[in-house]
Design an enzyme around this catalytic site. Structure first.
Site, PDB file in Angstrom:
ATOM      1  N   SER A 210      19.337  -8.181  -8.614  1.00 31.14           N
ATOM      2  CA  SER A 210      18.205  -8.250  -9.554  1.00 31.14           C
ATOM      3  C   SER A 210      18.396  -9.208 -10.719  1.00 31.14           C
ATOM      4  CB  SER A 210      17.901  -6.869 -10.121  1.00 31.14           C
ATOM      5  OG  SER A 210      17.461  -6.024  -9.119  1.00 31.14           O
TER       6      SER A 210
ATOM      7  N   GLU B  21       0.828  -1.208   0.000  1.00 35.81           N
ATOM      8  CA  GLU B  21       0.000   0.000   0.000  1.00 35.81           C
ATOM      9  C   GLU B  21       0.867   1.265   0.000  1.00 35.81           C
ATOM     10  OE1 GLU B  21      -2.642  -0.548   3.326  1.00 35.81           O
ATOM     11  OE2 GLU B  21      -3.671  -2.212   2.303  1.00 35.81           O
TER      12      GLU B  21
ATOM     13  N   HIS C  81       3.180  -9.902  -9.798  1.00 37.02           N
ATOM     14  CA  HIS C  81       4.630 -10.160  -9.750  1.00 37.02           C
ATOM     15  C   HIS C  81       5.324  -9.099  -8.883  1.00 37.02           C
ATOM     16  CE1 HIS C  81       8.751 -10.882 -10.904  1.00 37.02           C
ATOM     17  NE2 HIS C  81       8.837  -9.622 -11.267  1.00 37.02           N
ATOM     18  N   SER C  82       5.005  -7.845  -9.155  1.00 35.83           N
ATOM     19  CA  SER C  82       5.571  -6.734  -8.372  1.00 35.83           C
ATOM     20  C   SER C  82       4.600  -5.573  -8.524  1.00 35.83           C
ATOM     21  CB  SER C  82       6.952  -6.339  -8.927  1.00 35.83           C
ATOM     22  OG  SER C  82       6.794  -5.682 -10.175  1.00 35.83           O
TER      23      SER C  82
HETATM   24  C1  LIG Z   1      18.587 -11.871 -16.398  1.00 31.76           C
HETATM   25  C2  LIG Z   1      17.238 -11.300 -16.156  1.00 31.76           C
HETATM   26  N1  LIG Z   1      16.299 -11.385 -17.107  1.00 31.76           N
HETATM   27  C3  LIG Z   1      15.072 -10.849 -16.900  1.00 31.76           C
HETATM   28  C4  LIG Z   1      14.780 -10.214 -15.725  1.00 31.76           C
HETATM   29  C5  LIG Z   1      13.396  -9.618 -15.498  1.00 31.76           C
HETATM   30  N2  LIG Z   1      12.655 -10.426 -14.539  1.00 31.76           N
HETATM   31  C6  LIG Z   1      12.617 -10.090 -13.234  1.00 31.76           C
HETATM   32  S1  LIG Z   1      11.749 -11.173 -12.342  1.00 31.76           S
HETATM   33  C7  LIG Z   1      11.394 -12.141 -13.660  1.00 31.76           C
HETATM   34  C8  LIG Z   1      10.569 -13.396 -13.504  1.00 31.76           C
HETATM   35  C9  LIG Z   1      11.230 -14.460 -12.703  1.00 31.76           C
HETATM   36  O1  LIG Z   1      10.323 -15.488 -12.413  1.00 31.76           O
HETATM   37  P1  LIG Z   1      10.632 -16.628 -11.362  1.00 31.76           P
HETATM   38  O2  LIG Z   1      12.070 -16.986 -11.420  1.00 31.76           O
HETATM   39  O3  LIG Z   1       9.665 -17.710 -11.600  1.00 31.76           O
HETATM   40  O4  LIG Z   1      10.405 -15.949  -9.942  1.00 31.76           O
HETATM   41  P2  LIG Z   1       9.043 -15.377  -9.314  1.00 31.76           P
HETATM   42  O5  LIG Z   1       8.967 -13.926  -9.674  1.00 31.76           O
HETATM   43  O6  LIG Z   1       7.922 -16.160  -9.855  1.00 31.76           O
HETATM   44  O7  LIG Z   1       9.181 -15.509  -7.831  1.00 31.76           O
HETATM   45  C10 LIG Z   1      11.954 -11.580 -14.814  1.00 31.76           C
HETATM   46  C11 LIG Z   1      11.814 -12.164 -16.147  1.00 31.76           C
HETATM   47  C12 LIG Z   1      15.814 -10.133 -14.765  1.00 31.76           C
HETATM   48  N3  LIG Z   1      15.632  -9.555 -13.587  1.00 31.76           N
HETATM   49  N4  LIG Z   1      17.016 -10.675 -15.001  1.00 31.76           N
END
Ligand SMILES: Cc1ncc(C[n+]2csc(CCOP(=O)(O)OP(=O)(O)O)c2C)c(N)n1
Ligand SMILES: [Mg+2]
Length: 446
Positions: free
Chosen positions: A208, A122, A337-338
Protein backbone atom coordinates in the site's frame (compact mmCIF):
# COMPACT_ATOMS: atom_id res chain seq x y z
CA UNK A 1 45.74 25.20 32.76
CA UNK A 2 49.51 25.30 32.60
CA UNK A 3 49.55 21.94 30.85
CA UNK A 4 46.94 23.11 28.33
CA UNK A 5 48.76 26.31 27.50
CA UNK A 6 51.97 24.32 27.14
CA UNK A 7 50.21 21.99 24.69
CA UNK A 8 48.76 24.95 22.81
CA UNK A 9 52.19 26.43 22.51
CA UNK A 10 53.58 23.15 21.34
CA UNK A 11 50.82 22.70 18.72
CA UNK A 12 51.17 26.35 17.79
CA UNK A 13 54.77 25.69 16.95
CA UNK A 14 53.91 22.57 15.04
CA UNK A 15 51.13 24.26 13.04
CA UNK A 16 53.42 27.15 12.32
CA UNK A 17 56.06 24.78 11.02
CA UNK A 18 53.56 22.90 8.84
CA UNK A 19 52.11 26.14 7.53
CA UNK A 20 55.57 27.40 6.64
CA UNK A 21 56.47 24.27 4.70
CA UNK A 22 53.11 24.24 2.91
CA UNK A 23 53.42 27.96 2.17
CA UNK A 24 56.86 27.44 0.71
CA UNK A 25 55.65 24.63 -1.54
CA UNK A 26 52.64 26.66 -2.71
CA UNK A 27 54.69 29.71 -3.57
CA UNK A 28 57.15 27.56 -5.55
CA UNK A 29 54.24 26.01 -7.43
CA UNK A 30 52.76 29.42 -8.18
CA UNK A 31 56.12 30.69 -9.39
CA UNK A 32 56.38 27.64 -11.61
CA UNK A 33 52.82 28.14 -12.97
CA UNK A 34 53.37 31.87 -13.47
CA UNK A 35 56.49 31.06 -15.44
CA UNK A 36 54.62 28.54 -17.58
CA UNK A 37 51.60 30.75 -18.21
CA UNK A 38 53.71 33.82 -19.01
CA UNK A 39 55.56 31.63 -21.50
CA UNK A 40 52.21 30.75 -23.12
CA UNK A 41 51.20 34.43 -23.04
CA UNK A 42 54.28 35.36 -24.91
CA UNK A 43 53.49 32.82 -27.63
CA UNK A 44 49.84 33.70 -28.36
CA UNK A 45 47.11 35.99 -26.90
CA UNK A 46 44.80 34.22 -24.47
CA UNK A 47 41.27 33.55 -25.87
CA UNK A 48 38.75 32.93 -23.04
CA UNK A 49 36.15 31.61 -25.48
CA UNK A 50 38.33 28.55 -25.97
CA UNK A 51 38.05 27.60 -22.30
CA UNK A 52 35.83 24.63 -21.57
CA UNK A 53 34.28 23.83 -18.19
CA UNK A 54 36.21 21.05 -16.49
CA UNK A 55 33.80 20.45 -13.59
CA UNK A 56 33.19 16.79 -12.92
CA UNK A 57 29.60 15.79 -13.68
CA UNK A 58 28.69 18.44 -16.27
CA UNK A 59 29.18 18.44 -20.01
CA UNK A 60 28.54 22.03 -21.02
CA UNK A 61 29.87 25.31 -22.36
CA UNK A 62 30.59 28.57 -20.54
CA UNK A 63 28.29 31.53 -21.26
CA UNK A 64 28.74 35.20 -20.36
CA UNK A 65 25.05 36.19 -20.23
CA UNK A 66 23.01 35.74 -17.06
CA UNK A 67 20.02 33.68 -18.03
CA UNK A 68 17.86 31.24 -16.07
CA UNK A 69 16.73 28.15 -17.89
CA UNK A 70 13.01 28.22 -18.59
CA UNK A 71 11.12 25.34 -16.97
CA UNK A 72 9.36 24.72 -20.27
CA UNK A 73 12.62 24.01 -22.08
CA UNK A 74 11.38 20.42 -22.19
CA UNK A 75 7.71 20.98 -22.79
CA UNK A 76 4.91 19.54 -24.83
CA UNK A 77 6.50 16.11 -25.20
CA UNK A 78 4.36 14.55 -27.95
CA UNK A 79 2.03 11.60 -27.39
CA UNK A 80 2.93 8.57 -29.49
CA UNK A 81 -0.05 6.72 -30.92
CA UNK A 82 -0.71 4.09 -33.56
CA UNK A 83 -4.51 4.23 -33.87
CA UNK A 84 -6.83 7.21 -33.96
CA UNK A 85 -9.93 7.22 -31.77
CA UNK A 86 -11.86 5.34 -34.44
CA UNK A 87 -9.36 2.49 -34.42
CA UNK A 88 -7.74 3.40 -37.77
CA UNK A 89 -4.01 2.80 -38.10
CA UNK A 90 -2.46 6.24 -38.69
CA UNK A 91 0.96 5.23 -40.03
CA UNK A 92 1.14 1.68 -41.44
CA UNK A 93 4.83 1.43 -40.52
CA UNK A 94 3.77 1.54 -36.85
CA UNK A 95 1.13 -1.20 -37.10
CA UNK A 96 2.41 -4.05 -34.87
CA UNK A 97 0.53 -6.43 -37.24
CA UNK A 98 -0.58 -8.73 -34.46
CA UNK A 99 -2.50 -11.84 -35.43
CA UNK A 100 -6.27 -11.98 -35.14
CA UNK A 101 -5.91 -14.47 -32.29
CA UNK A 102 -3.61 -12.11 -30.34
CA UNK A 103 -5.87 -9.10 -30.86
CA UNK A 104 -8.95 -11.08 -29.78
CA UNK A 105 -7.07 -12.15 -26.69
CA UNK A 106 -6.25 -8.48 -25.92
CA UNK A 107 -9.91 -7.57 -26.27
CA UNK A 108 -11.15 -10.49 -24.20
CA UNK A 109 -8.69 -9.75 -21.38
CA UNK A 110 -9.60 -6.04 -21.37
CA UNK A 111 -13.32 -6.76 -21.19
CA UNK A 112 -12.96 -9.61 -18.71
CA UNK A 113 -11.11 -7.22 -16.40
CA UNK A 114 -14.04 -4.84 -16.79
CA UNK A 115 -16.55 -7.52 -15.87
CA UNK A 116 -14.50 -8.67 -12.87
CA UNK A 117 -14.27 -5.05 -11.70
CA UNK A 118 -18.01 -4.58 -11.95
CA UNK A 119 -18.81 -7.70 -9.90
CA UNK A 120 -16.19 -7.04 -7.22
CA UNK A 121 -17.12 -3.35 -6.96
CA UNK A 122 -20.75 -4.33 -6.43
CA UNK A 123 -19.71 -6.98 -3.88
CA UNK A 124 -18.05 -4.29 -1.83
CA UNK A 125 -21.14 -2.09 -2.09
CA UNK A 126 -23.21 -4.99 -0.77
CA UNK A 127 -20.84 -5.47 2.18
CA UNK A 128 -19.45 -8.80 0.96
CA UNK A 129 -15.82 -7.61 0.75
CA UNK A 130 -14.13 -4.80 2.63
CA UNK A 131 -12.60 -2.73 -0.18
CA UNK A 132 -12.02 -2.60 -3.93
CA UNK A 133 -10.30 -0.57 -6.65
CA UNK A 134 -11.47 -0.67 -10.28
CA UNK A 135 -9.31 -0.34 -13.38
CA UNK A 136 -11.91 1.29 -15.69
CA UNK A 137 -10.36 3.26 -18.55
CA UNK A 138 -6.82 1.96 -18.00
CA UNK A 139 -7.24 -1.47 -19.59
CA UNK A 140 -5.10 -0.49 -22.60
CA UNK A 141 -2.09 0.35 -20.44
CA UNK A 142 -2.29 -3.02 -18.67
CA UNK A 143 -2.78 -5.33 -21.61
CA UNK A 144 -0.55 -3.47 -24.09
CA UNK A 145 2.40 -3.46 -21.70
CA UNK A 146 1.89 -6.98 -20.32
CA UNK A 147 1.78 -8.43 -23.85
CA UNK A 148 5.10 -6.80 -24.74
CA UNK A 149 6.99 -8.47 -21.89
CA UNK A 150 8.58 -11.86 -21.56
CA UNK A 151 6.68 -14.00 -18.99
CA UNK A 152 9.94 -14.31 -17.08
CA UNK A 153 10.25 -10.53 -16.63
CA UNK A 154 9.62 -9.38 -13.09
CA UNK A 155 6.66 -7.08 -12.41
CA UNK A 156 6.42 -4.54 -9.59
CA UNK A 157 2.93 -3.03 -9.55
CA UNK A 158 1.22 -0.23 -7.64
CA UNK A 159 -2.36 -1.51 -7.11
CA UNK A 160 -4.23 -0.59 -10.30
CA UNK A 161 -2.63 -3.10 -12.68
CA UNK A 162 -4.85 -6.16 -12.23
CA UNK A 163 -4.96 -6.53 -16.04
CA UNK A 164 -1.22 -7.22 -16.15
CA UNK A 165 -1.65 -10.13 -13.77
CA UNK A 166 -4.72 -11.31 -15.68
CA UNK A 167 -2.81 -11.26 -18.96
CA UNK A 168 -0.08 -13.37 -17.34
CA UNK A 169 -2.66 -16.04 -16.54
CA UNK A 170 -3.70 -15.36 -12.93
CA UNK A 171 -7.04 -17.18 -12.75
CA UNK A 172 -10.29 -15.49 -11.76
CA UNK A 173 -10.69 -17.69 -8.69
CA UNK A 174 -7.32 -16.49 -7.36
CA UNK A 175 -8.38 -12.83 -7.82
CA UNK A 176 -11.60 -13.61 -5.98
CA UNK A 177 -9.80 -15.61 -3.26
CA UNK A 178 -7.55 -12.62 -2.59
CA UNK A 179 -10.43 -10.14 -2.40
CA UNK A 180 -12.46 -12.49 -0.21
CA UNK A 181 -9.38 -13.33 1.90
CA UNK A 182 -10.38 -16.97 1.85
CA UNK A 183 -8.34 -20.12 2.42
CA UNK A 184 -7.31 -20.26 -1.26
CA UNK A 185 -5.70 -16.83 -1.19
CA UNK A 186 -1.97 -17.05 -1.93
CA UNK A 187 -1.42 -14.33 0.69
CA UNK A 188 -3.38 -16.38 3.27
CA UNK A 189 -5.91 -13.59 3.83
CA UNK A 190 -3.38 -11.25 5.37
CA UNK A 191 -3.63 -8.36 2.89
CA UNK A 192 -6.31 -5.86 1.94
CA UNK A 193 -8.25 -6.67 -1.25
CA UNK A 194 -6.44 -5.96 -4.57
CA UNK A 195 -2.99 -6.54 -3.02
CA UNK A 196 -2.31 -9.48 -5.32
CA UNK A 197 0.97 -11.28 -5.79
CA UNK A 198 2.14 -14.41 -7.58
CA UNK A 199 5.56 -15.97 -7.35
CA UNK A 200 4.77 -18.31 -10.27
CA UNK A 201 3.81 -15.39 -12.52
CA UNK A 202 6.75 -13.18 -11.44
CA UNK A 203 4.44 -10.56 -9.98
CA UNK A 204 5.70 -9.07 -6.71
CA UNK A 205 2.99 -8.65 -4.07
CA UNK A 206 1.48 -5.15 -4.00
CA UNK A 207 2.20 -2.96 -0.99
CA UNK A 208 0.00 0.00 0.00
CA UNK A 209 2.58 2.69 0.80
CA UNK A 210 3.03 4.62 -2.43
CA UNK A 211 6.22 4.31 -4.48
CA UNK A 212 7.93 1.72 -2.27
CA UNK A 213 8.02 -0.53 -5.34
CA UNK A 214 10.16 1.96 -7.28
CA UNK A 215 13.51 1.60 -5.44
CA UNK A 216 12.72 -2.10 -4.92
CA UNK A 217 12.41 -2.52 -8.68
CA UNK A 218 15.72 -0.70 -9.20
CA UNK A 219 17.41 -3.13 -6.79
CA UNK A 220 15.79 -6.13 -8.48
CA UNK A 221 16.83 -4.88 -11.92
CA UNK A 222 20.39 -4.45 -10.71
CA UNK A 223 20.37 -8.07 -9.47
CA UNK A 224 18.94 -9.23 -12.80
CA UNK A 225 21.67 -7.39 -14.67
CA UNK A 226 24.36 -9.04 -12.57
CA UNK A 227 22.87 -12.46 -13.33
CA UNK A 228 22.95 -11.62 -17.04
CA UNK A 229 19.93 -13.80 -17.87
CA UNK A 230 18.05 -11.82 -20.53
CA UNK A 231 15.46 -10.65 -18.05
CA UNK A 232 13.89 -7.23 -17.54
CA UNK A 233 12.00 -5.65 -14.67
CA UNK A 234 8.95 -3.45 -15.14
CA UNK A 235 7.74 -1.06 -12.48
CA UNK A 236 4.25 0.48 -12.64
CA UNK A 237 3.26 3.58 -10.71
CA UNK A 238 0.80 6.45 -10.88
CA UNK A 239 1.66 10.08 -11.59
CA UNK A 240 0.80 10.79 -7.94
CA UNK A 241 3.28 8.21 -6.65
CA UNK A 242 5.93 9.85 -8.84
CA UNK A 243 5.93 12.77 -6.37
CA UNK A 244 7.30 10.55 -3.60
CA UNK A 245 10.99 10.73 -2.69
CA UNK A 246 11.28 7.01 -3.35
CA UNK A 247 10.58 7.68 -7.04
CA UNK A 248 13.65 9.90 -7.27
CA UNK A 249 15.80 7.31 -5.48
CA UNK A 250 14.64 4.56 -7.82
CA UNK A 251 15.08 6.61 -11.01
CA UNK A 252 18.54 7.76 -10.06
CA UNK A 253 19.83 4.38 -8.88
CA UNK A 254 18.59 2.60 -11.97
CA UNK A 255 20.12 5.20 -14.30
CA UNK A 256 23.50 5.31 -12.57
CA UNK A 257 23.67 1.53 -12.09
CA UNK A 258 22.47 1.02 -15.69
CA UNK A 259 19.66 -1.40 -14.91
CA UNK A 260 17.36 -3.21 -17.40
CA UNK A 261 14.22 -1.59 -16.02
CA UNK A 262 11.08 -0.13 -17.59
CA UNK A 263 9.43 2.55 -15.48
CA UNK A 264 5.81 2.57 -16.56
CA UNK A 265 3.86 5.56 -15.30
CA UNK A 266 0.09 5.42 -15.64
CA UNK A 267 -0.82 9.09 -15.79
CA UNK A 268 -4.56 8.85 -15.23
CA UNK A 269 -5.17 12.49 -14.33
CA UNK A 270 -5.76 12.06 -10.60
CA UNK A 271 -4.17 10.93 -7.36
CA UNK A 272 -7.41 10.34 -5.42
CA UNK A 273 -8.81 13.92 -5.54
CA UNK A 274 -5.58 15.68 -6.57
CA UNK A 275 -5.63 16.54 -10.29
CA UNK A 276 -2.38 16.62 -12.25
CA UNK A 277 -2.33 20.43 -12.33
CA UNK A 278 -1.88 20.37 -8.55
CA UNK A 279 0.48 17.39 -8.62
CA UNK A 280 3.34 18.86 -10.69
CA UNK A 281 4.42 21.97 -12.56
CA UNK A 282 6.65 20.53 -15.31
CA UNK A 283 5.59 18.67 -18.44
CA UNK A 284 4.34 15.55 -16.68
CA UNK A 285 6.45 12.57 -15.79
CA UNK A 286 8.16 11.93 -19.16
CA UNK A 287 9.92 15.31 -18.91
CA UNK A 288 11.76 14.06 -15.83
CA UNK A 289 13.49 11.26 -17.74
CA UNK A 290 16.21 13.39 -19.36
CA UNK A 291 17.05 14.83 -15.92
CA UNK A 292 17.98 11.34 -14.81
CA UNK A 293 19.67 10.47 -18.10
CA UNK A 294 16.90 8.06 -19.09
CA UNK A 295 15.39 7.40 -22.51
CA UNK A 296 11.77 8.45 -22.23
CA UNK A 297 8.53 8.46 -24.19
CA UNK A 298 4.96 9.63 -23.74
CA UNK A 299 2.31 7.35 -25.23
CA UNK A 300 -1.44 7.34 -25.64
CA UNK A 301 -2.39 4.85 -22.94
CA UNK A 302 -5.82 4.35 -24.50
CA UNK A 303 -4.18 2.97 -27.63
CA UNK A 304 -3.25 -0.59 -26.75
CA UNK A 305 -0.95 -0.89 -29.82
CA UNK A 306 1.00 2.27 -28.94
CA UNK A 307 1.54 0.94 -25.42
CA UNK A 308 2.54 -2.44 -26.85
CA UNK A 309 5.08 -0.96 -29.33
CA UNK A 310 6.65 1.38 -26.77
CA UNK A 311 6.97 -1.29 -24.10
CA UNK A 312 8.29 -3.90 -26.54
CA UNK A 313 11.04 -1.61 -27.81
CA UNK A 314 11.89 -0.36 -24.31
CA UNK A 315 12.06 -3.96 -23.09
CA UNK A 316 14.30 -5.01 -25.98
CA UNK A 317 16.72 -2.15 -25.51
CA UNK A 318 16.67 -2.24 -21.69
CA UNK A 319 18.02 -5.79 -21.78
CA UNK A 320 20.33 -5.40 -24.81
CA UNK A 321 21.90 -2.17 -23.57
CA UNK A 322 21.43 -2.40 -19.80
CA UNK A 323 19.67 0.86 -19.26
CA UNK A 324 16.35 2.03 -17.81
CA UNK A 325 13.47 3.47 -19.86
CA UNK A 326 10.64 5.72 -18.78
CA UNK A 327 7.20 5.36 -20.39
CA UNK A 328 4.47 7.81 -19.45
CA UNK A 329 1.13 6.40 -20.58
CA UNK A 330 -1.56 9.08 -20.73
CA UNK A 331 -4.95 7.71 -19.73
CA UNK A 332 -7.92 8.48 -17.51
CA UNK A 333 -9.24 6.92 -14.30
CA UNK A 334 -12.92 6.51 -15.14
CA UNK A 335 -13.92 4.91 -11.83
CA UNK A 336 -13.68 6.40 -8.36
CA UNK A 337 -10.23 6.11 -6.79
CA UNK A 338 -11.47 3.22 -4.63
CA UNK A 339 -14.61 2.18 -2.80
CA UNK A 340 -13.61 4.72 -0.11
CA UNK A 341 -13.90 7.61 -2.60
CA UNK A 342 -16.71 9.57 -4.25
CA UNK A 343 -15.16 11.36 -7.21
CA UNK A 344 -18.28 13.45 -7.90
CA UNK A 345 -16.97 15.71 -5.13
CA UNK A 346 -14.03 16.87 -7.25
CA UNK A 347 -14.78 16.27 -10.97
CA UNK A 348 -17.72 16.70 -13.30
CA UNK A 349 -19.90 13.98 -14.78
CA UNK A 350 -19.25 15.50 -18.23
CA UNK A 351 -15.51 15.04 -17.84
CA UNK A 352 -15.90 11.37 -16.92
CA UNK A 353 -18.43 10.83 -19.71
CA UNK A 354 -16.05 12.16 -22.32
CA UNK A 355 -13.47 9.46 -21.54
CA UNK A 356 -16.06 6.76 -21.06
CA UNK A 357 -17.90 7.46 -24.32
CA UNK A 358 -15.37 9.05 -26.67
CA UNK A 359 -11.85 8.02 -25.79
CA UNK A 360 -11.97 4.54 -24.34
CA UNK A 361 -9.28 1.91 -24.94
CA UNK A 362 -11.81 -0.91 -25.27
CA UNK A 363 -14.02 0.80 -27.84
CA UNK A 364 -10.97 1.87 -29.84
CA UNK A 365 -9.77 -1.73 -30.11
CA UNK A 366 -13.27 -2.90 -30.91
CA UNK A 367 -13.46 -0.42 -33.83
CA UNK A 368 -10.18 -1.87 -35.10
CA UNK A 369 -11.49 -5.46 -34.87
CA UNK A 370 -14.86 -4.63 -36.41
CA UNK A 371 -13.21 -2.91 -39.39
CA UNK A 372 -11.37 -6.15 -40.13
CA UNK A 373 -14.45 -8.30 -39.76
CA UNK A 374 -12.94 -10.00 -36.70
CA UNK A 375 -15.76 -9.14 -34.29
CA UNK A 376 -19.50 -8.77 -34.66
CA UNK A 377 -22.44 -7.73 -32.49
CA UNK A 378 -23.20 -11.44 -31.98
CA UNK A 379 -19.64 -12.16 -30.87
CA UNK A 380 -19.90 -9.29 -28.42
CA UNK A 381 -23.20 -10.49 -27.00
CA UNK A 382 -22.11 -14.08 -26.50
CA UNK A 383 -18.69 -13.09 -25.10
CA UNK A 384 -20.27 -10.69 -22.57
CA UNK A 385 -22.67 -13.44 -21.47
CA UNK A 386 -19.96 -16.07 -21.22
CA UNK A 387 -17.47 -13.85 -19.38
CA UNK A 388 -20.06 -12.69 -16.88
CA UNK A 389 -20.99 -16.32 -16.18
CA UNK A 390 -17.32 -17.25 -15.59
CA UNK A 391 -16.80 -14.32 -13.25
CA UNK A 392 -20.00 -15.10 -11.33
CA UNK A 393 -18.98 -18.73 -10.88
CA UNK A 394 -15.57 -17.73 -9.49
CA UNK A 395 -17.26 -15.18 -7.24
CA UNK A 396 -19.76 -17.69 -5.83
CA UNK A 397 -17.05 -20.28 -5.16
CA UNK A 398 -14.88 -17.68 -3.40
CA UNK A 399 -17.73 -16.57 -1.20
CA UNK A 400 -18.55 -20.12 -0.09
CA UNK A 401 -14.96 -21.04 0.73
CA UNK A 402 -13.71 -21.11 4.34
CA UNK A 403 -11.52 -18.31 5.71
CA UNK A 404 -7.85 -19.13 6.40
CA UNK A 405 -6.86 -20.61 9.73
CA UNK A 406 -6.28 -17.64 12.12
CA UNK A 407 -3.00 -19.28 13.20
CA UNK A 408 -1.58 -18.16 9.82
CA UNK A 409 -1.60 -14.60 11.12
CA UNK A 410 1.58 -15.47 12.97
CA UNK A 411 3.49 -17.47 10.41
CA UNK A 412 5.88 -16.70 7.53
CA UNK A 413 7.67 -13.70 9.03
CA UNK A 414 10.13 -15.35 11.40
CA UNK A 415 11.50 -18.86 11.18
CA UNK A 416 10.69 -19.33 14.85
CA UNK A 417 7.95 -17.49 16.70
CA UNK A 418 9.37 -14.57 18.73
CA UNK A 419 8.32 -14.24 22.44
CA UNK A 420 6.28 -11.10 21.68
CA UNK A 421 4.44 -12.83 18.83
CA UNK A 422 3.80 -15.83 21.08
CA UNK A 423 2.24 -13.46 23.64
CA UNK A 424 0.02 -11.87 20.98
CA UNK A 425 -1.04 -15.29 19.76
CA UNK A 426 -2.07 -16.36 23.28
CA UNK A 427 -4.02 -13.18 23.86
CA UNK A 428 -5.79 -13.56 20.50
CA UNK A 429 -7.03 -17.05 21.43
CA UNK A 430 -8.04 -15.91 24.94
CA UNK A 431 -10.05 -13.09 23.37
CA UNK A 432 -11.69 -15.42 20.84
CA UNK A 433 -12.66 -17.85 23.62
CA UNK A 434 -14.07 -15.09 25.77
CA UNK A 435 -16.20 -13.59 22.97
CA UNK A 436 -17.03 -16.82 21.13
CA UNK A 437 -20.40 -15.56 19.94
CA UNK A 438 -18.63 -12.96 17.72
CA UNK A 439 -16.13 -15.39 16.19
CA UNK A 440 -17.78 -18.13 14.09
CA UNK A 441 -14.74 -20.43 14.03
CA UNK A 442 -16.60 -23.03 11.98
CA UNK A 443 -16.18 -20.65 9.01
CA UNK A 444 -12.39 -20.83 9.32
CA UNK A 445 -10.05 -23.50 8.05
CA UNK A 446 -8.87 -25.89 10.76
C1 LIG B 1 3.10 7.01 1.18
C2 LIG B 1 1.64 7.09 0.93
N1 LIG B 1 1.02 8.28 1.00
C3 LIG B 1 -0.32 8.36 0.79
C4 LIG B 1 -1.05 7.23 0.50
C5 LIG B 1 -2.55 7.33 0.26
N2 LIG B 1 -2.84 7.14 -1.15
C6 LIG B 1 -3.21 5.93 -1.63
S1 LIG B 1 -3.45 5.96 -3.26
C7 LIG B 1 -3.06 7.58 -3.40
C8 LIG B 1 -3.09 8.27 -4.75
C9 LIG B 1 -2.05 7.77 -5.70
O1 LIG B 1 -2.28 8.29 -6.98
P1 LIG B 1 -1.53 7.75 -8.27
O2 LIG B 1 -0.14 7.40 -7.92
O3 LIG B 1 -1.72 8.76 -9.33
O4 LIG B 1 -2.26 6.39 -8.62
P2 LIG B 1 -3.78 6.15 -9.09
O5 LIG B 1 -4.59 5.90 -7.86
O6 LIG B 1 -4.22 7.35 -9.83
O7 LIG B 1 -3.77 4.92 -9.93
C10 LIG B 1 -2.76 8.10 -2.14
C11 LIG B 1 -2.40 9.50 -1.91
C12 LIG B 1 -0.34 6.01 0.46
N3 LIG B 1 -0.95 4.86 0.18
N4 LIG B 1 0.98 5.96 0.67
MG1 LIG C 1 -3.10 8.81 -10.86
Amino acid sequence: MAAVSCMNKMYGVCFHAVRQTAGLKASRLLQHRAFRSSAVHRQQPFDSSLEKPQFPGASAEFVDQLEFIQPNVISGIPVYRVMDRQGNIINPSQDPQLSKETVLNFYQKMTLLNTMDRILYESQRQGRISFYMTNYGEEGTHIGSAAALDPNDLVFGQYREAGVLMYRGFPLDKFMAQCYANADDLGKGRQMPVHYGSRDLNFVTISSPLATQIPQAAGAAYAVKRENINRAVICYFGEGAASEGDAHAGFNFSATLECPLIFFCRNNGYAISTPTNEQYRGDGIAARGPGYGMLSIRVDGNDVFAVYNATKEARRRAVAENQPFLIEAMTYRIGHHSTSDDSSAYRSVDEVNYWDKQDHPISRLRHYMTARGWWSEDDERSWRKQSRKTVMEAFETAERRLKPNPELLFTDVYLEMTPSLEKQRESLWRHVQQYKEHYPLDLYDK
